[in-house]
Scaffold this motif. Sequence first.
Motif, short mmCIF file in Angstrom:
data_model
loop_
_atom_site.label_atom_id
_atom_site.label_comp_id
_atom_site.label_asym_id
_atom_site.label_seq_id
_atom_site.Cartn_x
_atom_site.Cartn_y
_atom_site.Cartn_z
N ALA A 110 7.19 -11.28 74.93
CA ALA A 110 6.61 -12.02 76.06
C ALA A 110 6.00 -13.33 75.58
N LEU A 111 6.18 -14.35 76.38
CA LEU A 111 5.51 -15.63 76.13
C LEU A 111 4.07 -15.50 76.61
N VAL A 112 3.10 -15.61 75.67
CA VAL A 112 1.70 -15.41 76.05
C VAL A 112 0.87 -16.69 75.94
N PHE A 113 1.39 -17.71 75.26
CA PHE A 113 0.63 -18.95 75.11
C PHE A 113 1.60 -20.10 74.89
N GLU A 114 1.27 -21.26 75.47
CA GLU A 114 2.11 -22.45 75.32
C GLU A 114 1.24 -23.70 75.35
N VAL A 115 1.51 -24.63 74.44
CA VAL A 115 0.94 -25.97 74.50
C VAL A 115 2.04 -26.93 74.08
N ALA A 116 2.21 -28.02 74.86
CA ALA A 116 3.36 -28.90 74.61
C ALA A 116 2.99 -30.37 74.58
N ASP A 117 1.73 -30.68 74.39
CA ASP A 117 1.32 -32.09 74.41
C ASP A 117 0.51 -32.48 73.18
N LEU A 118 0.81 -31.85 72.05
CA LEU A 118 0.11 -32.18 70.81
C LEU A 118 0.63 -33.48 70.22
N ASP A 148 -6.29 -27.04 65.23
CA ASP A 148 -7.02 -28.18 64.66
C ASP A 148 -8.50 -28.11 64.99
N GLY A 149 -9.05 -26.89 64.95
CA GLY A 149 -10.48 -26.70 65.20
C GLY A 149 -10.88 -26.65 66.66
N VAL A 150 -9.92 -26.79 67.56
CA VAL A 150 -10.21 -26.77 69.00
C VAL A 150 -9.80 -25.41 69.56
N ASP A 151 -10.75 -24.71 70.20
CA ASP A 151 -10.47 -23.40 70.80
C ASP A 151 -9.85 -23.58 72.18
N TYR A 152 -8.75 -22.87 72.41
CA TYR A 152 -8.14 -22.85 73.73
C TYR A 152 -8.67 -21.66 74.50
N ALA A 153 -8.58 -21.71 75.83
CA ALA A 153 -9.08 -20.62 76.67
C ALA A 153 -8.49 -19.29 76.21
N PRO A 154 -9.30 -18.23 76.20
CA PRO A 154 -8.80 -16.93 75.71
C PRO A 154 -7.52 -16.51 76.43
N VAL A 155 -6.61 -15.97 75.65
CA VAL A 155 -5.31 -15.53 76.16
C VAL A 155 -5.35 -14.02 76.36
N SER A 156 -4.82 -13.57 77.47
CA SER A 156 -4.75 -12.13 77.73
C SER A 156 -3.37 -11.60 77.38
N VAL A 157 -3.35 -10.52 76.59
CA VAL A 157 -2.09 -9.81 76.33
C VAL A 157 -2.17 -8.41 76.93
N HIS A 213 -0.47 -29.64 62.16
CA HIS A 213 -1.51 -28.91 62.89
C HIS A 213 -1.80 -27.59 62.19
N THR A 214 -3.06 -27.17 62.21
CA THR A 214 -3.46 -25.87 61.69
C THR A 214 -3.78 -24.95 62.86
N VAL A 215 -3.33 -23.71 62.77
CA VAL A 215 -3.47 -22.76 63.87
C VAL A 215 -4.11 -21.47 63.34
N GLN A 216 -5.05 -20.94 64.11
CA GLN A 216 -5.61 -19.62 63.82
C GLN A 216 -5.60 -18.80 65.11
N ILE A 217 -5.22 -17.52 64.99
CA ILE A 217 -5.21 -16.62 66.13
C ILE A 217 -6.05 -15.39 65.76
N LYS A 218 -6.95 -15.03 66.65
CA LYS A 218 -7.75 -13.83 66.43
C LYS A 218 -8.24 -13.29 67.77
N SER A 219 -8.64 -12.04 67.77
CA SER A 219 -9.22 -11.43 68.97
C SER A 219 -10.73 -11.49 68.87
N THR A 220 -11.38 -11.73 70.00
CA THR A 220 -12.84 -11.77 69.99
C THR A 220 -13.45 -10.44 70.46
N ASP A 221 -12.61 -9.42 70.62
CA ASP A 221 -13.13 -8.09 70.92
C ASP A 221 -12.47 -7.10 69.95
N ASN A 279 -8.76 -11.11 75.24
CA ASN A 279 -9.57 -12.16 74.62
C ASN A 279 -8.96 -12.61 73.29
N LEU A 280 -7.72 -13.05 73.36
CA LEU A 280 -7.05 -13.57 72.16
C LEU A 280 -7.35 -15.07 72.06
#
Length: 345
Positions: free
Chosen positions: A133-141, A114-123, A146-154, A108-109
Amino acid sequence: MLKKLKGFIGLTAFILLVSSFFGSSVMAATVGEPLLAAEQGWHRIDDKDSRIVYSGNQWTTTTGPQFYGNSLHYLPNNPTNSSQTVKFSFYGTQLRIISTLYQDYTSNLLITIDGVDYAPVSVTGPSVQINQALVFEVADLVSKEHTVQIKSTDTKRWVLDAIDIDDTGYLINPNLASPILKAEPVVSKIDLSWNTVNGATSYNVKRSLSADGPYETIATVNSTNYSDSNVTEGTTYYYKITAVNSVGEGASSNEVSASLLIIRERALLTITLNTGLEKEFDLSMPQVNAFINWYETKASGNGPVMFAVDKGKNNIGPFKSRKDYIIFDRILTFEVNEYVPTTTE
């Protein structure tokens, strides 16, 4: 002939197979698999970069050749949902997160851009760690900051090894403030000025032909002003400034727009006729120059006998147009008094 053809087909198939193999390993990264270096069109930034901010009191680092740059940031434990975060800002259109997959890591990463949550990422991974390992990718910004925040929800662990962004993009230096920019259009150029930013050693001047970019750096200066003379009439230009030091660029200034100040000089043309009558016309300089050219041409014995002065919209009344026709041999003298209008176009 058939043998040769078969041989050619076989060689072609082999080349295509090799090309496909190398293409997939170099140019087609897959989420969940190792990506040991940035692909073409990307560049990699190590977890130790000072422009990446780690919040919370449990972040620590470890080293080893199995990690990108021989290091990574990790959480030995994550006791709350939101106290341990990674934050950074970047300019660009694409982002990849490089981490480690392991059996007791979070599924649940949460990555917020920019204030938009992406689907939780599994590591979460196997019992043997998969590093880099590549765990997340977005290529159409959109091409912007852009501002980015990463955190775990568990309360499970996770690590950050590196991030990849556009090869033309950059991480934003959080320790440099955004300049406050002003623009003043003048004749033949646009003057820009901004405040001094503490810690800055230079400033990048950026310009676009549309609001919100994309922006192109047109100059790097050490002062807090710049004159853009590579401009044309009728075009609106948009500007931003970034402060720069050895760590990198700061966040952009406010956006300003400006167009060239176009001054149309005019003149009062006063014509005295041989009857003593004076006629005064408020004309543009091209109109005045046209009258002078006609007069000089006629004085040399050429050209029409009359010159039509268009009164424009002055006192036009119910008429479609109004013109005064000046006869050459009725002119005694004429006078031209140039002036700059108080209003500009």
